[in-house]
Design a protein around this motif. Structure first.
Motif, mmCIF file in Angstrom:
data_model
loop_
_atom_site.group_PDB
_atom_site.id
_atom_site.type_symbol
_atom_site.label_atom_id
_atom_site.label_comp_id
_atom_site.label_asym_id
_atom_site.label_seq_id
_atom_site.Cartn_x
_atom_site.Cartn_y
_atom_site.Cartn_z
ATOM 1 N N THR A 154 -72.326 11.805 -128.830
ATOM 2 C CA THR A 154 -71.678 11.035 -127.768
ATOM 3 C C THR A 154 -72.047 9.567 -127.924
ATOM 4 O O THR A 154 -73.225 9.239 -128.076
ATOM 5 C CB THR A 154 -72.153 11.491 -126.370
ATOM 6 N N LEU A 160 -71.555 6.141 -125.806
ATOM 7 C CA LEU A 160 -71.143 5.622 -124.502
ATOM 8 C C LEU A 160 -70.938 4.129 -124.649
ATOM 9 O O LEU A 160 -71.896 3.403 -124.943
ATOM 10 C CB LEU A 160 -72.274 5.907 -123.512
ATOM 11 N N VAL A 197 -67.091 7.655 -124.890
ATOM 12 C CA VAL A 197 -66.856 7.561 -123.455
ATOM 13 C C VAL A 197 -66.843 6.094 -123.058
ATOM 14 O O VAL A 197 -67.825 5.381 -123.296
ATOM 15 C CB VAL A 197 -67.940 8.313 -122.650
ATOM 16 N N LYS A 228 -70.342 0.714 -123.038
ATOM 17 C CA LYS A 228 -70.362 -0.030 -121.775
ATOM 18 C C LYS A 228 -69.404 -1.211 -121.935
ATOM 19 O O LYS A 228 -69.822 -2.309 -122.316
ATOM 20 C CB LYS A 228 -71.783 -0.502 -121.486
#
Lengths: 50, 382
Positions: free
Chosen positions: B13, B15, B72, B17
């Protein structure tokens, strides 16, 4: 619907005996989780700032 | 995911930002209201140069490890990127990576306009929306910067997504943070009414030095009782959606696998890229103390190869941190189900992460009730 009350360390809880959700999980685990592996439902979703 | 350290761990994963600010101001947010001020140093949005560097790094890492990972889009509120920058970002990622790498966004839903949804549809971006339940529950903590309620705007965003045949399949689920003072039945009904295929729940953050909201003591079971009440609703529903936290724990009790971080004993390779390109650990570690999510070295996606980060001793320490070290956990018959909970929730200044989760009593109660539910279903009622 058939529920049974379970005594716990805290408040009693009413649990469904013939649960559709639990039946679904049992079938998926029996199928080695192959049924479950839908791409729209993986752990990378549902992760937010709390 | 159990690769030897010498070859470097694998990423599952990443992520991103993409925005360091949020259009909401939830009082419980670990990014802005739990002592870490790192967001102030960050640019408001991830720049195109950082996005290009992220895409190139991820392409190299995908070639190296073979197994796809998920991306994500996170924040802050990721949809604050706006239509054009979101579109550019998704195009850059899609051009760099095979379709096997999923792109997802976790949003508060307010900015889900039709032009934004057009972008999500064009690039096949999965959507999960944060909503805590009915208005009275949600609006208690999830307010905007003017301290105005947000529930109606979130619901409107979900409805815009659900109205469109092309967007509906992208709707992955909704996520609620538990208020133990709320009624699980009302929250479950409200979230199910959104039509989301999956529901998920998070407990409020805290640690041994700063108890989570609503917990009277470490031994009290407010969250365990709430989640048990939720389970009762879920198991009684003749047409249930998915409830991931319950599904994962029940699946483990049934001999299957879990997929959610903080449940079971599966290890995960999660890295975060901040808006300025800095590479960080799982950002929920901020809950322990300020900067707990930072590596010792200020790695940047603009300078450093992900393979170097994944093969480093620092990453190995971070990886191993997922497994609880507490002797209480190691002796616990429920460890394979709870996995020691979220790492951040184990923290105390005195013992570091060498504690069970501060939700240990809650987890034990919930797991006991799950075992009862399975016994009932097996016709072996207690």
């Amino acid at each position: 619907m058939e529920t049974k009350q379970i005594e716990t360390k805290s408040a009693p809880i009413e649990l469904e005996v013939n649960s559709a959700a639990l039946k679904r999980l049992m079938e998926e685990v029996a199928a080695d989780d192959k049924v479950f592996c839908a791409t729209h439902y993986n752990r990378t979703h549902n992760r937010h700032n709390r | 995911m159990n690769q030897p350290a010498t070859t470097g761990r694998r990423l599952d994963t990443i992520l991103l930002k993409v925005a360091s600010r949020c259009n909401m101001d939830c009082s419980y947010c670990y990014v802005y209201h739990m002592g870490d001020e790192g967001w102030r140093e960050q640019p408001k949005l991830m720049s195109p140069a950082v996005v290009e560097s992220v895409a190139a790094s991820l392409r190299t890492q995908l070639e190296r490890q073979g197994d796809p990972f998920n991306i994500v889009l996170h924040g802050g509120e990721p949809l604050m990127l706006g239509v054009e920058r979101l579109s550019d970002l998704c195009r850059t990622l899609r051009n760099a990576l095979s379709a096997s790498c999923g792109i997802h966004v976790q949003t508060n839903g307010i900015l889900l306009s039709d032009p934004i949804i057009d972008v999500l549809v064009e690039f096949g971006v999965g959507v999960s929306v944060s909503i805590d339940g009915p208005a009275a529950v949600h609006d208690r903590f999830r307010k905007d910067h003017r301290q105005q309620a947000t529930h109606a705007r979130v619901v409107a965003g979900i409805e815009r997504l659900q109205r469109r045949d092309d967007a509906r399949p992208l709707f992955a689920g909704v996520l609620a943070v538990v208020d133990p003072a709320s009624k699980p039945s009302e929250v479950y009904s409200c979230l199910k009414e959104t039509g989301a295929p999956g529901l998920d729940f998070l407990v409020r953050d805290g640690n041994w030095d700063s108890l989570p909201f609503g917990k009277a003591s470490a031994d009290s079971t407010e969250y365990g009782e709430w989640l048990s009440g939720l389970m009762a609703e879920y198991l009684a529903d003749p047409a249930p959606p998915r409830v991931r936290i319950l599904d994962d724990m029940l699946r483990l009790l049934l001999g299957g696998k879990s997929y959610k971080e903080g449940v079971g004993e599966t290890d995960y390779g999660i890295l975060v890229v901040e808006p300025d390109g800095r590479i960080s650990k799982n950002d929920t570690l901020k809950v322990a103390h300020a900067s707990a999510d930072r590596f010792e070295r200020p790695w940047s996606i603009l300078r450093d190869e992900l393979s170097g980060v994944l093969a480093s001793a620092s990453f190995e320490d971070y990886w191993r941190q997922q497994r609880p070290t507490s002797s209480l956990c190691k002796m616990c018959p429920d460890l394979a189900i709870c996995g020691g909970g979220m790492v951040a929730h184990r923290w105390s200044a005195k013992r570091g992460f060498d504690n069970p989760t501060v939700f240990c009593a809650d987890q034990r109660l919930l797991i006991a009730n799950m075992r009862n539910a399975i016994r009932l279903a097996d016709g072996d009622a207690a």
